[in-house]
Design a protein around this motif. Structure first.
Motif, PDB file in Angstrom:
ATOM      1  N   GLU A  23       0.682  -1.034  -0.021  1.00 33.21           N
ATOM      2  CA  GLU A  23       0.061   0.044  -0.073  1.00 33.21           C
ATOM      3  C   GLU A  23       0.880   1.307   0.110  1.00 33.21           C
ATOM      4  OE1 GLU A  23      -3.421   2.228   2.936  1.00 33.21           O
ATOM      5  OE2 GLU A  23      -2.493   0.146   3.231  1.00 33.21           O
ATOM      6  N   VAL A  24       1.766   1.184   0.858  1.00 30.01           N
ATOM      7  CA  VAL A  24       2.857   2.262   0.982  1.00 30.01           C
ATOM      8  C   VAL A  24       3.386   2.676  -0.433  1.00 30.01           C
ATOM      9  CG1 VAL A  24       4.682   3.532   2.130  1.00 30.01           C
ATOM     10  CG2 VAL A  24       2.873   2.393   3.472  1.00 30.01           C
ATOM     11  N   LEU A  25       3.975   1.261  -0.797  1.00 30.93           N
ATOM     12  CA  LEU A  25       4.613   1.586  -2.310  1.00 30.93           C
ATOM     13  C   LEU A  25       3.862   2.169  -3.392  1.00 30.93           C
ATOM     14  CD1 LEU A  25       6.973  -1.691  -2.475  1.00 30.93           C
ATOM     15  CD2 LEU A  25       7.696   0.837  -2.313  1.00 30.93           C
ATOM     16  N   ARG A  26       2.429   1.829  -3.367  1.00 29.10           N
ATOM     17  CA  ARG A  26       1.531   2.194  -4.378  1.00 29.10           C
ATOM     18  C   ARG A  26       1.612   3.811  -4.253  1.00 29.10           C
ATOM     19  NH1 ARG A  26      -1.014  -2.743  -3.518  1.00 29.10           N
ATOM     20  NH2 ARG A  26      -2.265  -1.697  -1.938  1.00 29.10           N
ATOM     21  N   ALA A  27       1.432   4.206  -2.929  1.00 32.54           N
ATOM     22  CA  ALA A  27       1.235   5.646  -2.990  1.00 32.54           C
ATOM     23  C   ALA A  27       2.522   6.458  -3.284  1.00 32.54           C
ATOM     24  CB  ALA A  27       0.939   6.051  -1.386  1.00 32.54           C
ATOM     25  N   ALA A  28       3.716   5.762  -2.833  1.00 29.76           N
ATOM     26  CA  ALA A  28       4.939   6.546  -3.457  1.00 29.76           C
ATOM     27  C   ALA A  28       4.893   6.338  -4.806  1.00 29.76           C
ATOM     28  CB  ALA A  28       6.205   5.480  -2.829  1.00 29.76           C
ATOM     29  N   ALA A  29       4.312   5.434  -5.569  1.00 20.70           N
ATOM     30  CA  ALA A  29       4.521   5.194  -7.251  1.00 20.70           C
ATOM     31  C   ALA A  29       3.544   6.320  -7.709  1.00 20.70           C
ATOM     32  CB  ALA A  29       4.172   3.798  -7.503  1.00 20.70           C
ATOM     33  N   GLU A  30       2.638   6.763  -6.934  1.00 20.27           N
ATOM     34  CA  GLU A  30       1.894   7.675  -7.503  1.00 20.27           C
ATOM     35  C   GLU A  30       2.770   9.101  -7.299  1.00 20.27           C
ATOM     36  OE1 GLU A  30      -1.726   6.970  -5.720  1.00 20.27           O
ATOM     37  OE2 GLU A  30      -2.217   4.996  -6.647  1.00 20.27           O
ATOM     38  N   GLY A  31       3.741   9.166  -6.768  1.00 19.55           N
ATOM     39  CA  GLY A  31       4.491  10.558  -6.611  1.00 19.55           C
ATOM     40  C   GLY A  31       4.235  10.851  -5.113  1.00 19.55           C
ATOM     41  N   GLY A  32       3.699  10.096  -4.084  1.00 21.07           N
ATOM     42  CA  GLY A  32       3.313  10.833  -2.655  1.00 21.07           C
ATOM     43  C   GLY A  32       4.721  10.831  -1.993  1.00 21.07           C
ATOM     44  N   THR A  33       4.948  11.885  -1.398  1.00 25.14           N
ATOM     45  CA  THR A  33       6.108  11.823  -0.485  1.00 25.14           C
ATOM     46  C   THR A  33       5.519  11.355   1.048  1.00 25.14           C
ATOM     47  OG1 THR A  33       5.143  14.067   0.748  1.00 25.14           O
ATOM     48  CG2 THR A  33       6.538  14.313  -1.522  1.00 25.14           C
ATOM     49  N   VAL A  34       6.718  11.239   1.872  1.00 30.39           N
ATOM     50  CA  VAL A  34       6.227  10.627   3.039  1.00 30.39           C
ATOM     51  C   VAL A  34       5.186  11.432   3.739  1.00 30.39           C
ATOM     52  CG1 VAL A  34       7.321  10.088   5.440  1.00 30.39           C
ATOM     53  CG2 VAL A  34       8.620   9.354   3.264  1.00 30.39           C
ATOM     54  N   THR A  35       5.206  12.643   3.540  1.00 29.97           N
ATOM     55  CA  THR A  35       4.221  13.271   4.184  1.00 29.97           C
ATOM     56  C   THR A  35       2.731  13.188   3.690  1.00 29.97           C
ATOM     57  OG1 THR A  35       5.896  15.062   4.973  1.00 29.97           O
ATOM     58  CG2 THR A  35       3.426  15.708   4.904  1.00 29.97           C
ATOM     59  N   ASP A  36       2.685  13.018   2.450  1.00 32.65           N
ATOM     60  CA  ASP A  36       1.584  12.644   1.623  1.00 32.65           C
ATOM     61  C   ASP A  36       0.877  11.427   1.947  1.00 32.65           C
ATOM     62  OD1 ASP A  36       1.864  15.164   0.170  1.00 32.65           O
ATOM     63  OD2 ASP A  36       2.711  14.116  -1.433  1.00 32.65           O
ATOM     64  N   ILE A  37       1.937  10.325   2.047  1.00 30.13           N
ATOM     65  CA  ILE A  37       1.392   9.045   2.545  1.00 30.13           C
ATOM     66  C   ILE A  37       0.899   8.945   3.847  1.00 30.13           C
ATOM     67  CG2 ILE A  37       2.501   6.566   2.748  1.00 30.13           C
ATOM     68  CD1 ILE A  37       4.648   7.322   0.523  1.00 30.13           C
ATOM     69  N   VAL A  38       1.615   9.640   4.851  1.00 30.04           N
ATOM     70  CA  VAL A  38       1.128   9.438   6.146  1.00 30.04           C
ATOM     71  C   VAL A  38      -0.106  10.038   6.352  1.00 30.04           C
ATOM     72  CG1 VAL A  38       1.338  10.817   8.324  1.00 30.04           C
ATOM     73  CG2 VAL A  38       3.698   9.906   7.139  1.00 30.04           C
ATOM     74  N   ARG A  39      -0.821  10.979   5.605  1.00 29.93           N
ATOM     75  CA  ARG A  39      -2.079  11.325   5.359  1.00 29.93           C
ATOM     76  C   ARG A  39      -3.113  10.572   5.104  1.00 29.93           C
ATOM     77  NH1 ARG A  39      -0.085  16.474   2.916  1.00 29.93           N
ATOM     78  NH2 ARG A  39       0.331  17.655   4.400  1.00 29.93           N
ATOM     79  N   ALA A  40      -2.805   9.644   3.996  1.00 30.70           N
ATOM     80  CA  ALA A  40      -3.718   8.706   3.578  1.00 30.70           C
ATOM     81  C   ALA A  40      -3.952   7.764   4.477  1.00 30.70           C
ATOM     82  CB  ALA A  40      -3.125   8.058   2.205  1.00 30.70           C
ATOM     83  N   GLY A  42      -2.984   7.287   7.449  1.00 30.49           N
ATOM     84  CA  GLY A  42      -3.235   7.567   9.104  1.00 30.49           C
ATOM     85  C   GLY A  42      -2.006   6.769   9.711  1.00 30.49           C
ATOM     86  N   LEU A  43      -0.761   6.722   9.155  1.00 29.75           N
ATOM     87  CA  LEU A  43       0.573   6.216   9.694  1.00 29.75           C
ATOM     88  C   LEU A  43       1.602   7.443  10.071  1.00 29.75           C
ATOM     89  CD1 LEU A  43       1.057   3.505   7.159  1.00 29.75           C
ATOM     90  CD2 LEU A  43       0.012   3.140   9.350  1.00 29.75           C
ATOM     91  N   SER A  44       2.436   7.094  10.889  1.00 27.93           N
ATOM     92  CA  SER A  44       3.439   8.093  11.310  1.00 27.93           C
ATOM     93  C   SER A  44       4.492   7.987  10.064  1.00 27.93           C
ATOM     94  CB  SER A  44       3.921   7.600  12.849  1.00 27.93           C
ATOM     95  OG  SER A  44       4.930   6.531  12.603  1.00 27.93           O
ATOM     96  N   GLN A  45       5.117   9.072  10.143  1.00 29.62           N
ATOM     97  CA  GLN A  45       6.189   9.111   9.112  1.00 29.62           C
ATOM     98  C   GLN A  45       7.455   8.299   9.457  1.00 29.62           C
ATOM     99  OE1 GLN A  45       7.941  13.296   9.086  1.00 29.62           O
ATOM    100  NE2 GLN A  45       6.137  14.076   8.274  1.00 29.62           N
ATOM    101  N   GLY A  46       7.704   8.070  10.650  1.00 26.67           N
ATOM    102  CA  GLY A  46       8.652   6.928  10.998  1.00 26.67           C
ATOM    103  C   GLY A  46       8.047   5.551  10.367  1.00 26.67           C
ATOM    104  N   THR A  47       6.764   5.258  10.384  1.00 26.28           N
ATOM    105  CA  THR A  47       6.282   4.031  10.206  1.00 26.28           C
ATOM    106  C   THR A  47       6.307   3.953   8.470  1.00 26.28           C
ATOM    107  OG1 THR A  47       4.809   3.722  12.051  1.00 26.28           O
ATOM    108  CG2 THR A  47       4.090   2.475  10.085  1.00 26.28           C
ATOM    109  N   VAL A  48       5.971   5.014   7.801  1.00 26.65           N
ATOM    110  CA  VAL A  48       6.104   5.061   6.469  1.00 26.65           C
ATOM    111  C   VAL A  48       7.223   4.704   6.077  1.00 26.65           C
ATOM    112  CG1 VAL A  48       5.519   6.420   4.390  1.00 26.65           C
ATOM    113  CG2 VAL A  48       4.015   6.520   6.330  1.00 26.65           C
TER     114      VAL A  48
END
Length: 77
Positions: A23-40, A42-48
């Motif tokens: 799931e996190v890789l899909r978000a990254a593939a769509e151009g998401g930054t760590v901050t963007d991925i955290v929002r989707a 609901g994870l912490s930056q460290g977890t992402v």
């Protein structure tokens, strides 16, 4: 990490990734930054970052972009 798992990952077959890593890789593939991925999800930056690092290690990817492409290239869900 199991060397057999690492060797098999880039060759296709079953995905070595957890559902959350994928799931996190899909978000990254769509151009998401760590901050963007955290929002989707609901994870912490460290977890992402941990999920991205773990996924890169399991797939032997050299970069985050390469790790993000591998699931699609290998037909992993």
């Amino acid at each position: 990490m199991d060397p057999a798992l690492a060797a098999a990952a880039p060759a296709g077959g079953a995905s070595p990734l957890t559902g959350r890593e994928a799931e996190v890789l899909r978000a990254a593939a769509e151009g998401g930054t760590v901050t963007d991925i955290v929002r989707a999800p609901g994870l912490s930056q460290g977890t992402v970052r941990n999920h991205l690092s773990s996924a890169a290690g399991k797939t032997q990817a050299r970069t985050r972009a390469e790790a993000a492409r591998l699931p699609e290239d290998n037909g992993w869900p």
